[in-house]
Write an enzyme that holds these catalytic residues in place. Structure first.
Site, short mmCIF file in Angstrom:
data_model
loop_
_atom_site.label_atom_id
_atom_site.label_comp_id
_atom_site.label_asym_id
_atom_site.label_seq_id
_atom_site.Cartn_x
_atom_site.Cartn_y
_atom_site.Cartn_z
N HIS A 119 0.77 -1.11 -0.14
CA HIS A 119 -0.02 -0.17 -0.21
C HIS A 119 0.98 1.25 0.08
O HIS A 119 2.15 1.23 0.50
CB HIS A 119 -0.83 0.00 1.36
N LEU A 120 0.33 2.42 -0.73
CA LEU A 120 1.24 3.65 -0.80
C LEU A 120 0.32 4.59 0.10
O LEU A 120 -0.75 4.59 0.33
CB LEU A 120 0.88 4.06 -2.17
#
Length: 159
Positions: A119-120
């Site tokens: 995830h960013l």
């Protein structure tokens, strides 16, 4: 002289991460408001971080449960990029930050609380913000409730 910065509040989050219970997969199964999902795409989605560094701290993750950044397929990577760009626009419209930090924490030693679902992080920043409050005083200063943040950001996407 070696200097160390401590973030004791982070230990609770990292040590409570359950490898068998993915917060990202769970978020996709529930109610968007309850799970703090702000935006859904076909291959990726945006949700608020329950342990934010600042108001509006969101994460962009693939729908598919994948822990290896290099295993993202091209369509997932493009949609993550598109949703990150839209996140910047929604956060600008909602909060008017002075800047942003965007980053991938890949692996536990790199700070990943969830290591098996990439995830960013998209973190709004302001001049003079209290970024070091958690380190120095074991205090997080988040002036807005997460439910209100989710409502405001979801509204920004509708306009």
């Amino acid at each position: 002289m070696t200097r160390q910065l401590w973030a004791p509040w982070r230990l609770e989050y990292v040590s409570s991460a359950d490898e068998d219970d993915c917060v990202f997969c769970r978020a996709l199964e529930g109610d968007d408001q309850e799970r703090l999902v702000v935006r859904r795409g076909e291959r990726a989605f945006v949700l608020l971080n329950r342990f934010p560094y600042s108001s509006g701290h969101v994460m962009v993750a693939p729908v598919r449960h994948v822990g290896d950044f290099g295993a993202l397929d091209p369509e997932e990577a493009v949609e993550i990029h598109r949703l990150a760009t839209e996140s910047l626009e929604a956060l600008n419209a909602t909060y008017r930050p002075d800047g942003f930090n965007l980053g991938w924490n890949l692996g536990r030693v790199a700070g990943a609380g969830v290591v098996d679902h990439v995830h960013l992080h998209v973190v709004p920043r302001w001049s003079g913000d209290t970024n070091f409050m958690p380190v120095l005083a074991d205090v997080k200063v988040i002036p807005e409730h997460l439910v209100e943040s989710r409502r405001r950001l979801a509204e920004a996407w509708r306009t």
